[in-house]
Design a protein around this motif. Structure first.
Motif, PDB file in Angstrom:
ATOM      1  N   ALA A 120       9.108  17.258   1.414  1.00 37.88           N
ATOM      2  CA  ALA A 120       8.124  16.973   2.461  1.00 37.88           C
ATOM      3  C   ALA A 120       7.954  15.470   2.660  1.00 37.88           C
ATOM      4  CB  ALA A 120       6.784  17.607   2.093  1.00 37.88           C
ATOM      5  N   MET A 121       7.914  14.718   1.566  1.00 34.17           N
ATOM      6  CA  MET A 121       7.769  13.271   1.668  1.00 34.17           C
ATOM      7  C   MET A 121       8.981  12.629   2.340  1.00 34.17           C
ATOM      8  SD  MET A 121       6.190  12.436  -2.064  1.00 34.17           S
ATOM      9  CE  MET A 121       6.551  10.688  -1.871  1.00 34.17           C
ATOM     10  N   THR A 122      10.157  13.176   2.071  1.00 36.37           N
ATOM     11  CA  THR A 122      11.373  12.630   2.672  1.00 36.37           C
ATOM     12  C   THR A 122      11.355  12.797   4.189  1.00 36.37           C
ATOM     13  OG1 THR A 122      12.617  13.135   0.652  1.00 36.37           O
ATOM     14  CG2 THR A 122      13.888  12.721   2.664  1.00 36.37           C
ATOM     15  N   ILE A 135       0.838  -1.203   0.000  1.00 37.02           N
ATOM     16  CA  ILE A 135       0.000   0.000   0.000  1.00 37.02           C
ATOM     17  C   ILE A 135       0.869   1.248   0.000  1.00 37.02           C
ATOM     18  CG2 ILE A 135      -1.679   1.328   1.340  1.00 37.02           C
ATOM     19  CD1 ILE A 135      -2.763  -1.408   2.349  1.00 37.02           C
ATOM     20  N   VAL A 136       1.899   1.245   0.849  1.00 35.67           N
ATOM     21  CA  VAL A 136       2.803   2.398   0.912  1.00 35.67           C
ATOM     22  C   VAL A 136       3.606   2.516  -0.376  1.00 35.67           C
ATOM     23  CG1 VAL A 136       4.748   3.420   2.151  1.00 35.67           C
ATOM     24  CG2 VAL A 136       2.919   2.301   3.419  1.00 35.67           C
ATOM     25  N   ALA A 137       4.005   1.394  -0.973  1.00 29.94           N
ATOM     26  CA  ALA A 137       4.735   1.448  -2.246  1.00 29.94           C
ATOM     27  C   ALA A 137       3.887   2.106  -3.331  1.00 29.94           C
ATOM     28  CB  ALA A 137       5.147   0.042  -2.668  1.00 29.94           C
ATOM     29  N   GLY A 138       2.600   1.728  -3.399  1.00 31.21           N
ATOM     30  CA  GLY A 138       1.710   2.357  -4.373  1.00 31.21           C
ATOM     31  C   GLY A 138       1.506   3.831  -4.093  1.00 31.21           C
ATOM     32  N   GLY A 139       1.307   4.171  -2.806  1.00 34.56           N
ATOM     33  CA  GLY A 139       1.126   5.574  -2.444  1.00 34.56           C
ATOM     34  C   GLY A 139       2.369   6.400  -2.700  1.00 34.56           C
ATOM     35  N   ALA A 140       3.543   5.831  -2.416  1.00 33.81           N
ATOM     36  CA  ALA A 140       4.800   6.548  -2.653  1.00 33.81           C
ATOM     37  C   ALA A 140       5.026   6.765  -4.143  1.00 33.81           C
ATOM     38  CB  ALA A 140       5.966   5.775  -2.047  1.00 33.81           C
ATOM     39  N   THR A 141       4.670   5.796  -4.962  1.00 35.99           N
ATOM     40  CA  THR A 141       4.800   5.954  -6.409  1.00 35.99           C
ATOM     41  C   THR A 141       3.895   7.080  -6.906  1.00 35.99           C
ATOM     42  OG1 THR A 141       5.284   3.598  -6.633  1.00 35.99           O
ATOM     43  CG2 THR A 141       4.643   4.774  -8.626  1.00 35.99           C
ATOM     44  N   PHE A 142       2.660   7.113  -6.407  1.00 35.13           N
ATOM     45  CA  PHE A 142       1.714   8.168  -6.794  1.00 35.13           C
ATOM     46  C   PHE A 142       2.232   9.551  -6.394  1.00 35.13           C
ATOM     47  CE2 PHE A 142      -1.813  10.918  -5.441  1.00 35.13           C
ATOM     48  CZ  PHE A 142      -2.455  11.090  -6.665  1.00 35.13           C
ATOM     49  N   ALA A 143       2.792   9.657  -5.179  1.00 32.68           N
ATOM     50  CA  ALA A 143       3.217  10.960  -4.674  1.00 32.68           C
ATOM     51  C   ALA A 143       4.553  11.409  -5.248  1.00 32.68           C
ATOM     52  CB  ALA A 143       3.293  10.915  -3.144  1.00 32.68           C
ATOM     53  N   THR A 175      11.404   8.097 -17.180  1.00 31.84           N
ATOM     54  CA  THR A 175      12.520   8.096 -16.239  1.00 31.84           C
ATOM     55  C   THR A 175      12.114   8.756 -14.929  1.00 31.84           C
ATOM     56  OG1 THR A 175      13.405  10.263 -16.883  1.00 31.84           O
ATOM     57  CG2 THR A 175      14.091   8.346 -18.201  1.00 31.84           C
ATOM     58  N   ILE A 176      12.986   8.650 -13.932  1.00 27.13           N
ATOM     59  CA  ILE A 176      12.717   9.293 -12.650  1.00 27.13           C
ATOM     60  C   ILE A 176      12.697  10.814 -12.802  1.00 27.13           C
ATOM     61  CG2 ILE A 176      13.645   7.398 -11.278  1.00 27.13           C
ATOM     62  CD1 ILE A 176      16.223   8.983 -10.946  1.00 27.13           C
ATOM     63  N   TYR A 177      13.351  11.332 -13.847  1.00 36.41           N
ATOM     64  CA  TYR A 177      13.385  12.785 -14.046  1.00 36.41           C
ATOM     65  C   TYR A 177      12.110  13.292 -14.698  1.00 36.41           C
ATOM     66  CZ  TYR A 177      18.199  11.209 -13.689  1.00 36.41           C
ATOM     67  OH  TYR A 177      19.347  10.572 -13.288  1.00 36.41           O
ATOM     68  N   SER A 178      11.595  12.527 -15.657  1.00 33.06           N
ATOM     69  CA  SER A 178      10.433  12.992 -16.418  1.00 33.06           C
ATOM     70  C   SER A 178       9.112  12.750 -15.707  1.00 33.06           C
ATOM     71  CB  SER A 178      10.402  12.312 -17.793  1.00 33.06           C
ATOM     72  OG  SER A 178      10.250  10.908 -17.666  1.00 33.06           O
ATOM     73  N   THR A 179       9.104  11.922 -14.680  1.00 32.15           N
ATOM     74  CA  THR A 179       7.837  11.573 -14.020  1.00 32.15           C
ATOM     75  C   THR A 179       7.746  12.044 -12.573  1.00 32.15           C
ATOM     76  OG1 THR A 179       8.714   9.409 -13.320  1.00 32.15           O
ATOM     77  CG2 THR A 179       7.598   9.505 -15.455  1.00 32.15           C
ATOM     78  N   ALA A 180       8.792  12.695 -12.050  1.00 29.33           N
ATOM     79  CA  ALA A 180       8.843  13.013 -10.620  1.00 29.33           C
ATOM     80  C   ALA A 180       7.967  14.212 -10.261  1.00 29.33           C
ATOM     81  CB  ALA A 180      10.277  13.297 -10.190  1.00 29.33           C
ATOM     82  N   SER A 181       7.571  14.258  -8.994  1.00 32.97           N
ATOM     83  CA  SER A 181       6.878  15.428  -8.448  1.00 32.97           C
ATOM     84  C   SER A 181       7.869  16.579  -8.301  1.00 32.97           C
ATOM     85  CB  SER A 181       6.282  15.100  -7.073  1.00 32.97           C
ATOM     86  OG  SER A 181       5.247  14.162  -7.181  1.00 32.97           O
ATOM     87  N   ASN A 182       7.347  17.733  -7.924  1.00 31.73           N
ATOM     88  CA  ASN A 182       8.232  18.889  -7.760  1.00 31.73           C
ATOM     89  C   ASN A 182       9.119  18.729  -6.522  1.00 31.73           C
ATOM     90  OD1 ASN A 182       6.929  20.193  -5.336  1.00 31.73           O
ATOM     91  ND2 ASN A 182       5.192  20.273  -6.755  1.00 31.73           N
TER      92      ASN A 182
END
Length: 370
Positions: free
Chosen positions: A308-310, A67-75, A295-302
């Motif tokens: 904040a997530m960290t 559940i957290v893996a899915g939520g972390a991917t979304f965020a 990639t992690i660059y093209s799909t990442a949040s701001n």
């Protein structure tokens, strides 16, 4: 141009998501194995009750990882989440249904004394426990090998593009690995006749799991040699996973189930780590000419969202780890058929394993009395 700090956070969250999936496959992996095999290992209802009781107190806490893996991917990577879940929605829906059926079967099987009621759940639980790792293996293999995508990053070609020879092999490999992982878990959580029977099952499953794992590892290594951006970490992790898995066979024969379980645990973690190493810095590989991989660059949040997530992860991830370790320690008693030949009394639930010469903990039988 990306700043160094932004780059570090993107990589950090890719690694954290990989760790979450490793935790899920490691912990829920042996739960899936128990669910697949307990109706076949247990000869009668008390034995099946005892086998299922080994995971009853803790199985739901392991699903927190997915559940957290899915939520972390979304965020952290909303672009990755959108492409993957929209492109593979039928497969993920199947996984969701199987997770629901599995959870209901675990909790409801022993709520009624009617044998026909229990037999229905004894069919539903193995099927759902097998379907989840198979479908997850298909998905992970597909996104690392490559799927058809358009220039916007949307998956094209329908759900059938997921099911290739490589991805189906990955699914069967994960099923066999979890079945072996589950029998080894049961081998040090049961005693008496159950323990010996579980050991024989693990010896029978081991060659099948070994052949599938070797085939999948070789295919992955050959395939990735011309496509993965960073091959050395992947080769190292794959190279370590094979001896870790291979060691479990001799250890089973030597009646060292806990050490064998440690071997399969290491193999599962290393194999998942190798798949993520093959991906990095991509998150979904495109097999279409002219369409770049995500990639992690093209799909990442701001940047501020990642910061904040960290902070939140730094506070709560250690709490989850401490809880999981505590739960495993509390519910560590070895169980046998005799514990469930008659419904346990409240006193038995409390004192199981605390009397002289008994097992080491009183928690595991408690939940089994449901």
């Amino acid at each position: 141009m990306e700043t160094a700090g932004h780059f570090d956070l993107q990589t950090l969250w890719f690694v954290l998501i990989a760790v979450l999936w490793m935790g899920f496959f490691l912990l829920d992996g042996f739960d899936f194995g128990v669910g697949m095999l307990y109706p076949f290992v247990g000869r009668d209802d008390p034995e099946r009750h005892a086998l299922l009781a080994t995971i009853l107190p803790v199985w739901d806490s392991y699903e927190v990882w997915v559940i957290v893996a899915g939520g972390a991917t979304f965020a952290a990577f909303p672009g990755w989440y959108a492409s993957m879940f929209s492109g593979f929605y039928l497969v993920f829906f199947g996984i969701l249904v199987a997770l629901i059926v599995r959870g209901v079967a675990i909790e409801y099987r022993n709520k009624h004394d009617d044998l026909s009621w229990r037999r229905r759940w004894d069919v539903a639980l193995p099927i759902s426990s097998l379907a989840i790792p198979f479908l997850l293996g298909v998905v992970f293999a597909a996104i690392t090998r490559g799927v058809p995508m358009d220039p916007r990053g949307d998956v094209t070609g329908g759900q059938g593009v997921l099911f290739t020879g490589y991805s189906v092999l990955a699914g069967f490999t994960l099923v066999a690995a979890f079945a072996l992982h589950g029998t080894l878990f049961l081998a040090f959580r049961t005693e008496g006749g159950l323990e010996e029977r579980v050991r024989r099952f693990s010896l029978a499953i081991y060659p099948v799991a070994a052949v599938l794992l070797i085939a999948f590892t070789v295919w992955t290594a050959v395939q990735a040699s011309s496509s993965a951006p960073y091959t050395v970490p992947m080769y190292v992790l794959l190279g370590l996973s094979l001896p870790a898995a291979a060691a479990s066979g001799p250890l089973i024969w030597l009646k060292r189930p806990l050490a064998a379980f440690a071997g399969t645990s290491a193999a599962v973690v290393l194999l998942v780590a190798a798949l993520f190493a093959r991906l990095y810095p991509r998150v979904m590989v495109s097999s279409s000419a002219g369409s770049p991989s995500l990639t992690i660059y093209s799909t990442a949040s701001n940047h501020y969202s990642l910061v904040a997530m960290t902070i939140i992860a730094g506070v709560f991830v250690p709490v989850v780890l401490v809880y999981q370790i505590w739960a495993l320690w509390v519910f560590r008693a070895r169980l046998s058929r005799e514990d469930f030949a008659r419904p346990p009394t409240p006193l038995h639930m409390i004192t199981k394993g605390r009397r002289p010469g008994g097992s080491s903990s009183g928690g595991a039988a408690a939940e089994g009395g449901e």
